[in-house]
Design a protein around this motif. Structure first.
Motif, PDB file in Angstrom:
ATOM      1  N   HIS A  19      69.984  48.540  34.633  1.00  0.00           N
ATOM      2  CA  HIS A  19      70.406  47.526  35.592  1.00  0.00           C
ATOM      3  C   HIS A  19      69.290  46.522  35.855  1.00  0.00           C
ATOM      4  N   ALA A  20      68.087  47.022  36.089  1.00  0.00           N
ATOM      5  CA  ALA A  20      66.964  46.132  36.410  1.00  0.00           C
ATOM      6  C   ALA A  20      66.655  45.201  35.234  1.00  0.00           C
ATOM      7  N   LYS A  21      66.690  45.751  34.035  1.00  0.00           N
ATOM      8  CA  LYS A  21      66.388  44.932  32.854  1.00  0.00           C
ATOM      9  C   LYS A  21      67.472  43.888  32.619  1.00  0.00           C
ATOM     10  N   ALA A  22      68.720  44.267  32.874  1.00  0.00           N
ATOM     11  CA  ALA A  22      69.800  43.298  32.720  1.00  0.00           C
ATOM     12  C   ALA A  22      69.656  42.171  33.751  1.00  0.00           C
ATOM     13  N   GLU A  23      69.254  42.523  34.972  1.00  0.00           N
ATOM     14  CA  GLU A  23      69.064  41.498  36.012  1.00  0.00           C
ATOM     15  C   GLU A  23      67.933  40.560  35.609  1.00  0.00           C
ATOM     16  N   TYR A  24      66.902  41.122  35.002  1.00  0.00           N
ATOM     17  CA  TYR A  24      65.782  40.296  34.539  1.00  0.00           C
ATOM     18  C   TYR A  24      66.260  39.336  33.438  1.00  0.00           C
ATOM     19  N   ALA A  25      67.074  39.864  32.516  1.00  0.00           N
ATOM     20  CA  ALA A  25      67.607  39.019  31.438  1.00  0.00           C
ATOM     21  C   ALA A  25      68.434  37.877  32.016  1.00  0.00           C
ATOM     22  N   LYS A  26      69.236  38.197  33.031  1.00  0.00           N
ATOM     23  CA  LYS A  26      70.036  37.144  33.685  1.00  0.00           C
ATOM     24  C   LYS A  26      69.147  36.024  34.176  1.00  0.00           C
ATOM     25  N   GLU A  27      68.054  36.405  34.858  1.00  0.00           N
ATOM     26  CA  GLU A  27      67.141  35.392  35.406  1.00  0.00           C
ATOM     27  C   GLU A  27      66.581  34.526  34.280  1.00  0.00           C
ATOM     28  N   ARG A  28      66.190  35.168  33.195  1.00  0.00           N
ATOM     29  CA  ARG A  28      65.634  34.406  32.070  1.00  0.00           C
ATOM     30  C   ARG A  28      66.661  33.429  31.500  1.00  0.00           C
ATOM     31  N   PHE A  29      67.898  33.885  31.358  1.00  0.00           N
ATOM     32  CA  PHE A  29      68.928  33.018  30.757  1.00  0.00           C
ATOM     33  C   PHE A  29      69.282  31.857  31.672  1.00  0.00           C
ATOM     34  N   ARG A  68      65.246  48.253  25.772  1.00  0.00           N
ATOM     35  CA  ARG A  68      64.765  46.875  25.642  1.00  0.00           C
ATOM     36  C   ARG A  68      63.572  46.652  26.567  1.00  0.00           C
ATOM     37  N   THR A  69      62.561  45.968  26.020  1.00  0.00           N
ATOM     38  CA  THR A  69      61.372  45.710  26.831  1.00  0.00           C
ATOM     39  C   THR A  69      61.424  44.303  27.401  1.00  0.00           C
ATOM     40  N   LYS A  70      60.561  44.089  28.377  1.00  0.00           N
ATOM     41  CA  LYS A  70      60.438  42.763  28.971  1.00  0.00           C
ATOM     42  C   LYS A  70      60.131  41.734  27.878  1.00  0.00           C
ATOM     43  N   ALA A  71      59.269  42.118  26.933  1.00  0.00           N
ATOM     44  CA  ALA A  71      58.875  41.198  25.859  1.00  0.00           C
ATOM     45  C   ALA A  71      60.064  40.857  24.966  1.00  0.00           C
ATOM     46  N   GLU A  72      60.886  41.865  24.646  1.00  0.00           N
ATOM     47  CA  GLU A  72      62.060  41.613  23.799  1.00  0.00           C
ATOM     48  C   GLU A  72      63.056  40.699  24.494  1.00  0.00           C
ATOM     49  N   ILE A  73      63.219  40.933  25.787  1.00  0.00           N
ATOM     50  CA  ILE A  73      64.148  40.090  26.549  1.00  0.00           C
ATOM     51  C   ILE A  73      63.626  38.653  26.581  1.00  0.00           C
ATOM     52  N   GLY A  74      62.319  38.526  26.801  1.00  0.00           N
ATOM     53  CA  GLY A  74      61.705  37.202  26.832  1.00  0.00           C
ATOM     54  C   GLY A  74      61.845  36.495  25.496  1.00  0.00           C
ATOM     55  N   HIS A  75      61.619  37.242  24.419  1.00  0.00           N
ATOM     56  CA  HIS A  75      61.744  36.675  23.075  1.00  0.00           C
ATOM     57  C   HIS A  75      63.174  36.194  22.830  1.00  0.00           C
ATOM     58  N   PHE A  76      64.131  37.012  23.222  1.00  0.00           N
ATOM     59  CA  PHE A  76      65.553  36.658  23.101  1.00  0.00           C
ATOM     60  C   PHE A  76      65.803  35.322  23.809  1.00  0.00           C
ATOM     61  N   ALA A  77      65.326  35.212  25.045  1.00  0.00           N
ATOM     62  CA  ALA A  77      65.559  33.991  25.821  1.00  0.00           C
ATOM     63  C   ALA A  77      64.912  32.779  25.141  1.00  0.00           C
ATOM     64  N   GLU A  78      63.709  32.990  24.624  1.00  0.00           N
ATOM     65  CA  GLU A  78      63.011  31.867  23.954  1.00  0.00           C
ATOM     66  C   GLU A  78      63.760  31.421  22.694  1.00  0.00           C
ATOM     67  N   VAL A  79      64.175  32.388  21.868  1.00  0.00           N
ATOM     68  CA  VAL A  79      64.882  32.039  20.635  1.00  0.00           C
ATOM     69  C   VAL A  79      66.207  31.366  20.968  1.00  0.00           C
ATOM     70  N   CYS A 137      59.319  51.025  33.974  1.00  0.00           N
ATOM     71  CA  CYS A 137      60.029  49.787  34.288  1.00  0.00           C
ATOM     72  C   CYS A 137      59.043  48.616  34.193  1.00  0.00           C
ATOM     73  N   ASP A 138      59.199  47.769  33.153  1.00  0.00           N
ATOM     74  CA  ASP A 138      58.272  46.658  32.951  1.00  0.00           C
ATOM     75  C   ASP A 138      58.827  45.332  33.477  1.00  0.00           C
ATOM     76  N   VAL A 139      59.910  45.402  34.184  1.00  0.00           N
ATOM     77  CA  VAL A 139      60.482  44.189  34.805  1.00  0.00           C
ATOM     78  C   VAL A 139      60.503  44.425  36.310  1.00  0.00           C
ATOM     79  N   PRO A 140      60.652  43.331  37.071  1.00  0.00           N
ATOM     80  CA  PRO A 140      60.712  43.535  38.529  1.00  0.00           C
ATOM     81  C   PRO A 140      61.860  44.481  38.874  1.00  0.00           C
ATOM     82  N   PHE A 141      61.581  45.450  39.725  1.00  0.00           N
ATOM     83  CA  PHE A 141      62.633  46.406  40.101  1.00  0.00           C
ATOM     84  C   PHE A 141      63.612  45.730  41.061  1.00  0.00           C
ATOM     85  N   VAL A 142      64.865  45.669  40.643  1.00  0.00           N
ATOM     86  CA  VAL A 142      65.874  45.108  41.545  1.00  0.00           C
ATOM     87  C   VAL A 142      66.999  46.105  41.688  1.00  0.00           C
ATOM     88  N   ASP A 143      67.607  46.060  42.802  1.00  0.00           N
ATOM     89  CA  ASP A 143      68.779  46.888  43.019  1.00  0.00           C
ATOM     90  C   ASP A 143      69.798  45.979  43.690  1.00  0.00           C
TER      91      ASP A 143
END
Lengths: 484, 459, 123
Positions: B354-364, B427-438, A20-26
């Protein structure tokens, strides 16, 4: 072999997942979460590999040996088709991609492939257009009946019945019934083994929506009066549906479209050698004559003047969606690869050799097994075990005796109009040596049936199990494993 | 290359044995007038040539996009062992297990698959699979109509719109009424559903998470439906079931869903598999193949197809469905996938998504002009509101190598500015970040292309 | 040999008056044709149906056969024992294997059914 759940060890892990390379959230509130964890098995990768390798060894496939299962066309499945279907450019494509602006340009290869396959199927069958969307043969039948219903609705026709020969596959009446039609059975002529034209004339009327035909039929007999059948149907504005289950017999010899057939489906796992997969997935492309084209499912692949391909969703008279996307794409890829490997000359060779192989087996066995219709057959022949049954050895017993001799049995007890039916379809990919050995085994079984009929009840002896208790299975309904 | 083994000499011998002089004699039943008017196909080619041709076609598909497209079909990781094991010829060159003695491998695997699906959905019994998630919903409706002898189906607007279109196509010729209930703020509209319930309603179709990725607990709706004698059909995302409340825990009658996410590649739309599971009361009304465990003559454990008397090959026009097979190989892959990732693994996949999607939400949320619809919890897919036509913006992102999600205007008129974004464990943190930047960059120029808005999306 | 204390439908159901209700089952011939019965789908008590209406299904491994109401009426009882032991019909189609009890809407409909002699003649 022990079920996989018995091998499970709490805490054991198989594959490792990305970290998990993003902050872990639940962020999901408790009320949405499951109370009990899903008890999936807990195994190492090697445990899993051994389990499924073990299971595979309890199976019999075309790769294992001769599989003359009538009506199923168990021919060899070329390995190159598997390799092609696995190409990343096909397997990784997201189906929603063409629906994105600019996304269509990124799927041109896939759209071109589907477009070309449609054209090739038109040429093979003589039909005007194809949809590749139906997900299996039976699903193709359903789509075909929906097209016929849409046609009649569009014309304001009041149609209620579908006529189906009594030797047809059970899917035909079932497909017609779930489309909302009442089915009427047409008797087979006892002397010719073909549809009785007189009976058809008597049964057809202005309420007839369609006639469903299989030609060659399930007795392996080609109906040379097919044009008359079409003519009788069209006189009442009934549509003629052609079940393409037996297309392997007639490639380059007969095209349903030339006889005026209105709708047909193809079972690509039969004719075009896509793997049977243990019972699917298949694909059931549906071909139509021109007048039914407007009703074909959404979407249609069009070729633009600049030679690019586009999906057209603007089809106001269409029956709508029958599949989520464009059909079972990677199965269709295999079918097209097979057609391209064989070419027109190869396809003709297929039917000629399939028919020759079936006739060869029929001639070699007809002295010892009852042949209800003693005439040359197409790609399969239907015997009856009635002579053996007099000794108490039934078609099922012969099937089990074949298992001990290393063969997959023919289809038994179908078609229903033949008592003790045994339907043998060798296919074109089997060699004379294989057929000779099979014939010898069948003749040996015929001898055995006379000499020692009682021994059959205990067969097979060499299989992992012997005649599982189907009554117990249906009564107990143990369909999900519970740990003791 | 026709894969025919027999030599010309062997064919001569065989023709002689059949008592004919040429193979044409065997086709005598086909009159000359019925011979093909045309059969113009290219000549056969070698394996190498065909492989090259298809490689070219495959290269014309750009599969290297970073995928944030979902809409019910997800880009999950498939362990290598799935491909290796499913490509064993003993599995994929076998057919429907009519002869149980020669098919214990397929039969036991299906039985185990049924068990896995039962445990995942919390239901008593699953069938051997249907064609896809959409046909599974249709078959579930037929089950509900037969079981209740009622005529109306209520469909929640959160059910995948593609499946709803399929459902209406299949039933166009039948006397079935449908009532569609639009979702409000992304979740099922309780009040509205309750209003349309009645003694003619056979079943109510719900989806969790719904098409917008929104998680719901439909327990209250199930209770209302049961009070009125209606059954509840819930379509679920199998990966999410490792975390979320499964249909079985809230009293759903028929659970269905698209099983693609379990070890089956996206493959441009198929083959996939639809799973279906139900409770003890309805199990005998469930269509399709079902495998049962029993004993053989010697008292050994054995597996067989069971409840076949309801099927088309026996019951013909009275069959519960016209389906002849299942998606056996896809179901096998799903079972292999579940066995490999296992109990903890699937939970981890779900948590990662779920965690990666939540991270993407924050970025957007940090992008000016972009807002994330956040009225309720989501699993791994969520809706973003863009300051311009989502189709146009998606096109710009595709050109930059990102499949950014599904523009919703096509399926939900009025939602032209909404994009449905899915994030999987791949999807990686970097890919999500790149998506948000583009996305931010594209949007910063959006005035430049606003005049394109009226253009029709032409693929 | 079928029983002569009841009447028969062409579709092999028997109907036997018992007080003010009529008991319905399938004939011994029918159970033999079906083979080992694995499941019986019963109607619901309170259901009202016309003569000839589908009122259940009798399933074996090789067939699923619809059950038709030999006469019209309201279902007042069903044989719950069949849920766990459908083989009762195989063991005793005439008594223990009864399927449902109807309160007839018109007992006169019994006259339209066949006598035992007529039924046995059709077999």
């Amino acid at each position: 072999m022990s079920v996989v759940f018995n091998k499970s060890v709490p805490g054991r892990r198989g594959v490792r997942l990305p970290t998990c390379d993003v902050p872990f959230v639940d962020a999901i509130p408790e009320e949405y979460l499951r109370e009990q964890p899903a008890e999936l098995c807990e195994l190492s990768e090697l445990d899993v590999v051994r389990h499924f390798t073990g299971l595979s060894r309890l199976n019999f496939g075309v790769d294992t040996g001769f599989y003359p299962l009538g009506s199923c066309t168990m021919k060899y499945n070329p390995r190159v088709s598997e390799r092609i279907a696995g190409l990343e450019g096909f397997s990784q494509l997201h189906p929603f991609l063409p629906q994105l602006r600019s996304g269509g340009m990124l799927t041109q290869g896939a759209l071109q492939l589907l477009y070309e396959l449609e054209r090739v199927l038109c040429e093979i069958t003589g039909m005007g257009a194809f949809t590749l969307q139906p997900l299996a043969g039976a699903h193709g039948e359903l789509t075909g009946m929906m097209l016929i219903a849409a046609y009649h609705r569009d014309k304001g026709n009041k149609k209620h019945t579908v006529l189906i020969p009594d030797e047809a596959h059970g899917t035909n009446p079932s497909s017609a019934a779930i489309t909302g039609y009442r089915t009427v059975s047409i008797p087979t002529d006892g002397t010719t083994g073909r549809l009785n034209l007189k009976a058809l004339e008597d049964l057809v009327d202005d309420e007839t929506a369609a006639i469903m035909l299989t030609n060659p039929n399930t007795l392996g007999i080609f109906n040379s009066e097919i044009e008359q059948v079409v003519e009788i149907a069209h006189r009442h504005d009934a549509q003629v549906y052609y079940d393409g289950a037996n297309l392997n017999a007639i490639l380059g010899k007969f095209r349903p479209g030339d006889a005026g057939i209105d709708v047909m489906h193809i079972n690509v796992h039969k004719t075009f050698a896509t793997p049977h997969g243990g019972g699917g997935p298949g694909a059931g492309p549906v071909g139509v004559r021109e007048h039914l084209v407007p009703f074909l499912p959404i979407s249609r692949i069009e070729k633009r003047r600049d030679n690019s391909f586009v999906l057209d969703y603007d089809q106001p008279r269409s029956i709508g969606y029958v599949a989520p996307f464009y059909g079972n794409f990677s199965i269709l890829v295999r079918a097209y690869a097979y057609i391209m490997l064989l070419g027109g000359d190869g396809l003709v060779e297929v039917s000629e050799n399939a028919v020759l192989n079936a006739n060869y087996v029929m001639h070699a066995l007809k002295e010892r097994f009852e042949l209800p219709y003693d005439r040359s057959c197409m790609h399969e022949c239907v015997f009856s075990a009635s002579r053996q049954a007099e000794h108490g050895v039934h078609a099922l017993d012969i099937a089990k005796a074949l298992i001990d001799r290393g063969y997959h049995p023919p289809t038994v007890y179908f078609p229903l109009i033949i008592k003790e039916a045994m339907m043998i379809e060798p296919t074109e990919t089997e060699s004379k040596e294989t057929l000779d050995a099979f014939i010898a085994a069948m003749l040996e079984i015929a001898d055995e049936a006379e000499r020692n009929p009682d021994a059959f009840a205990e067969l097979p002896k060499r299989a992992p199990v012997c005649r599982p208790d189907e009554v117990k299975a249906a009564r107990d309904m143990d369909v999900s494993f519970e740990a003791c | 290359m026709s894969f025919v083994a027999n030599t010309p000499l062997q064919r001569e011998e065989m023709l002689k044995a059949c008592g004919v002089s040429s193979v044409d004699d065997l086709f005598a039943d086909i009159p000359a007038s019925l011979r093909p008017q045309s059969f113009r196909l290219p000549p056969g080619r070698s394996e190498h040539e065909v492989l090259e041709y298809f490689k070219q076609l495959a290269e014309r598909n750009y599969a290297q996009l970073t995928v944030f497209l979902g809409g019910g079909f997800y880009d999950h990781f498939i362990p290598s062992a799935v491909d290796a094991l499913a490509s064993r010829g003993e599995f994929f060159t076998a057919y429907t297990p009519y002869q149980p003695e020669l098919s214990q491998g397929t039969l036991q695997a299906i039985y185990e698959y049924q068990t896995h699906i039962g445990r995942l959905t919390g239901m008593a019994a699953a069938n051997a699979s249907m064609y896809d998630g959409g046909t599974a919903i249709y078959e579930a409706c037929q089950m509900a109509l037969h079981a209740t002898r009622r005529t109306r189906i209520v469909v929640d607007g959160g059910v995948n719109p593609v499946y709803r279109k399929m459902l209406y196509s299949y039933t166009a010729n039948l006397a079935i009424d449908f009532t569609e209930v639009p979702v409000t703020h992304g979740a099922s509209d309780r009040k509205h559903i309750e209003q349309v319930l009645g003694d003619d309603v056979a079943g109510v179709i719900l989806q969790n998470p719904n098409f917008f990725g929104v998680i719901d607990n439909h327990e209250d709706i199930v209770a209302r439906c049961h009070e009125q004698g209606s059954l509840v059909i819930q379509s679920v995302y199998p990966v999410a079931m490792a975390m979320l409340k499964p249909p079985g825990e809230i009293g759903v009658d028929i659970a269905v869903g698209e099983g693609q996410s379990l070890g089956n590649p996206l493959a441009f739309g198929g083959p996939y598999l639809g799973f279906m599971a139900t409770n003890k009361k309805l199990v005998r009304k469930m269509p399709g193949r079902i495998v049962g465990r029993t004993l053989d003559r010697e008292g050994r454990e054995a597996f067989v197809l069971t409840l076949q008397a309801r099927e088309q090959h026996i019951r013909r026009e009275k069959a519960t469905s016209n389906i002849c097979t299942n998606q056996a190989l896809c179901a096998l892959r799903a079972h292999m996938y579940l066995s490999l990732v296992g109990k903890e693994g699937l939970r981890e996949v779900a948590l990662l998504c779920h965690a990666k999607a939540e991270y993407a939400k924050e970025r957007f949320k940090a992008i000016p002009g972009v807002s994330v619809m956040e009225t309720s919890s989501t699993f791994n897919e969520f809706t973003v509101h863009l300051p311009a036509d989502a189709g146009v913006i998606a096109g710009r992102l595709v050109e930059r190598g990102i499949a950014p999600g599904l523009p919703l205007g096509r399926y939900y008129p009025g939602m032209e500015h909404y994009l449905l974004v899915a994030v999987t464990e791949k999807r990686t943190k970097a890919e999500i970040g790149h998506f948000a930047e583009v996305l931010e960059e594209v949007l910063s120029h959006y005035w430049d292309f606003e005049e394109e808005h009226s253009e029709r999306i032409d693929v | 040999m079928s029983q002569d204390d009841r009447k028969y439908a062409k579709s092999h159901e028997w109907a036997k008056p018992d007080g003010d209700v009529v008991v319905v089952g399938i004939s011994d011939h029918a159970q033999q044709e079906l083979g080992d019965i694995t499941f019986v789908e019963l109607p619901t008590v309170g259901q009202v149906m016309e003569a000839g209406a589908e009122c259940g299904v009798v399933e074996s491994v090789k067939a699923a056969s619809d059950l038709f109401a030999p006469i019209g009426g309201e279902v007042v009882a069903v044989n719950d024992a069949l849920e766990d032991t459908p083989e009762l019909i195989n063991q005793d189609a005439w008594e223990a294997g009864w399927i449902l009890k109807l309160k007839p809407s018109d007992l006169g409909q019994m006259d339209a059914l066949m006598s035992v002699a007529d039924y046995d003649a059709t077999l």
